[in-house]
Structure formats: structure tokens, C-alpha cells
Design a protein around this motif. Structure first.
Motif, PDB file in Angstrom:
ATOM      1  N   ASN A  43       0.846  -1.107   0.092  1.00  0.00           N
ATOM      2  CA  ASN A  43       0.131   0.026   0.022  1.00  0.00           C
ATOM      3  C   ASN A  43       0.844   1.345   0.019  1.00  0.00           C
ATOM      4  O   ASN A  43       0.265   2.297   0.572  1.00  0.00           O
ATOM      5  CB  ASN A  43      -0.990  -0.007   1.138  1.00  0.00           C
ATOM      6  N   ARG A  68      -4.485   0.767 -16.274  1.00  0.00           N
ATOM      7  CA  ARG A  68      -4.244  -0.524 -16.631  1.00  0.00           C
ATOM      8  C   ARG A  68      -3.142  -0.461 -17.659  1.00  0.00           C
ATOM      9  O   ARG A  68      -2.766   0.450 -18.393  1.00  0.00           O
ATOM     10  CB  ARG A  68      -5.479  -1.378 -16.842  1.00  0.00           C
ATOM     11  N   ASN A  72      -6.833  -6.302 -17.066  1.00  0.00           N
ATOM     12  CA  ASN A  72      -7.832  -5.648 -16.118  1.00  0.00           C
ATOM     13  C   ASN A  72      -7.766  -6.014 -14.850  1.00  0.00           C
ATOM     14  O   ASN A  72      -7.694  -7.332 -14.296  1.00  0.00           O
ATOM     15  CB  ASN A  72      -9.158  -6.079 -16.759  1.00  0.00           C
ATOM     16  N   ARG A  73      -7.343  -4.994 -13.830  1.00  0.00           N
ATOM     17  CA  ARG A  73      -7.172  -5.352 -12.582  1.00  0.00           C
ATOM     18  C   ARG A  73      -7.474  -4.025 -11.655  1.00  0.00           C
ATOM     19  O   ARG A  73      -7.584  -2.832 -12.201  1.00  0.00           O
ATOM     20  CB  ARG A  73      -5.562  -5.748 -12.303  1.00  0.00           C
ATOM     21  N   LYS A  74      -7.167  -4.026 -10.330  1.00  0.00           N
ATOM     22  CA  LYS A  74      -7.303  -3.064  -9.419  1.00  0.00           C
ATOM     23  C   LYS A  74      -6.353  -2.024  -9.739  1.00  0.00           C
ATOM     24  O   LYS A  74      -5.147  -2.203 -10.138  1.00  0.00           O
ATOM     25  CB  LYS A  74      -7.220  -3.602  -8.131  1.00  0.00           C
ATOM     26  N   PRO A  75      -6.507  -0.636  -9.555  1.00  0.00           N
ATOM     27  CA  PRO A  75      -5.501   0.237  -9.932  1.00  0.00           C
ATOM     28  C   PRO A  75      -4.445   0.120  -8.950  1.00  0.00           C
ATOM     29  O   PRO A  75      -4.799   0.026  -7.754  1.00  0.00           O
ATOM     30  CB  PRO A  75      -6.557   1.776  -9.681  1.00  0.00           C
ATOM     31  N   TYR A  76      -3.297   0.356  -9.406  1.00  0.00           N
ATOM     32  CA  TYR A  76      -2.199   0.826  -8.441  1.00  0.00           C
ATOM     33  C   TYR A  76      -1.792   2.186  -8.084  1.00  0.00           C
ATOM     34  O   TYR A  76      -2.237   3.061  -8.782  1.00  0.00           O
ATOM     35  CB  TYR A  76      -0.870   0.154  -9.054  1.00  0.00           C
ATOM     36  N   SER A 190      -0.628 -10.472 -10.036  1.00  0.00           N
ATOM     37  CA  SER A 190      -1.732 -11.006 -10.503  1.00  0.00           C
ATOM     38  C   SER A 190      -1.588 -12.474 -10.168  1.00  0.00           C
ATOM     39  O   SER A 190      -0.657 -12.945  -9.848  1.00  0.00           O
ATOM     40  CB  SER A 190      -2.002 -10.826 -12.007  1.00  0.00           C
TER      41      SER A 190
END
Length: 190
Positions: A43, A68, A72-76, A190
């Protein structure tokens, strides 16, 4: 004549790619990707900065991580310090252009975050000051640069000297390296 110029440039790009394909350089890219992924997993933020073409690359790479890249994934948690024109002009006008990134890092940078500084020359005072305040605050420092910027190596946790004898060739190498890092970060997370 024009075809000769094209071929000369393409040959130079190929030579630079061959240098990036060196096992030592590949390991540097992998290590950088692991460090970025580790920070994101913990985090922490990735703060990008650069001037001119490097500012555009800073915006581009932070967008690839925040939005991205290929998956397709959560934002960093990636932020570009070059995009907010009100912030940049206020700091430049009221304080100093040399402090445009330093001031932002001081405000939002926390121990364990990463400053990802992009520079071809390594001479920009605002990049050097951002690196120095990052070191003081306990951020990890990644410098994506050229062989010309060796004096920044002493400040960096990771120093990536991209090949190229001209600014445009260095920037092309930096784009290749940056994109590979983005892809590896997605693979790791991922």
C-alpha cells in the motif's frame, strides 16, 4: 538520402535494444519490477517525475500503473508529479522552479513509497532536489536515466542507465524499459 537517415536511425535503435537485452540489464529490470510490486503490495505510492519528454514519460508510466497496462485489475497507487499545472506554476512562481517536485514529495511522500525519477541528463535541479528529499524522508529511489547521469547513482536504490548517445535514443530506451516494468509489475501482482 532520406532512406539512409531512416536506416541509420533504425540501426542505432537496434544497437540500443541489444544492450538492453544484456543479462545484467534484464536482471536490473526484473529487480526494479519486484521493488515496485512490493511497494504497491504494501500500500505504498509510486511517485513519478521528469522534465520535458521525461515529464511525458512520467505521465505515461504512472497512467499505465494507475489505470491498466495489459490486464484488467485493480488500480495501483501511482502518481505523476508533473501534471498539475496549478501546483507547478504556483511553486515555480512563489518558491522556485527547482522545488516543483521536492515540495510535492515533501507533502505526500511517506517512508517506503517510491520516487521514480526519469531524466536523460541527470542535471535538472528539480529532479536532484526531489531525489534528495526522497532520500531524507525514507522513500526508495528509482532513477531511469542514461549513462550520462552517473552522479545520481549515489542517491538511487535502483539506477537504470538506459543506452543511447542522443536524447531521443535514450528516451526510446527508457520507454521500452518502462513498458517492460509495467508488464512485469502486473505479472507479479496478478
Amino acid at each position: 538520402m532520406l532512406a539512409k537517415v531512416v536506416n541509420k536511425n533504425l540501426k542505432n535503435v537496434e544497437e540500443n535494444i541489444k544492450l538492453i537485452k544484456d543479462k545484467k540489464f534484464i536482471n536490473l529490470i526484473i529487480n526494479t519490477s519486484k521493488q515496485v510490486a512490493k511497494a504497491i503490495k504494501s500500500n505504498k505510492k509510486i511517485l513519478f517525475c521528469g522534465n520535458g519528454g521525461s515529464a511525458a514519460d512520467s505521465q505515461h508510466l504512472s497512467a499505465e500503473l494507475l489505470g491498466r497496462y495489459l490486464k484488467n485489475r485493480k488500480p495501483y497507487s501511482a502518481y505523476d508529479l508533473t501534471s498539475n499545472s496549478a501546483t507547478l506554476t504556483a511553486i515555480s512562481n512563489d518558491i522556485s522552479f527547482s522545488k516543483i517536485f521536492e515540495r510535492q514529495v515533501e507533502a505526500i511522500g511517506k517512508r517506503g513509497d517510491i520516487l521514480f525519477a526519469i531524466t536523460t541528463s541527470g542535471k535538472s535541479k528539480n529532479i536532484i532536489r526531489a531525489i534528495q528529499i526522497s532520500k531524507k524522508l525514507g522513500l526508495k529511489i528509482i532513477v531511469l536515466t542514461s549513462n550520462k547521469a552517473k552522479k545520481l547513482k549515489k542517491y538511487a536504490n535502483i539506477f537504470i542507465p538506459c543506452p543511447g548517445s542522443r536524447v531521443d535514443r535514450i528516451q526510446e530506451s527508457q520507454k521500452v524499459v518502462g513498458h517492460i516494468i509495467c508488464e512485469l509489475v502486473e505479472e507479479i501482482l496478478s
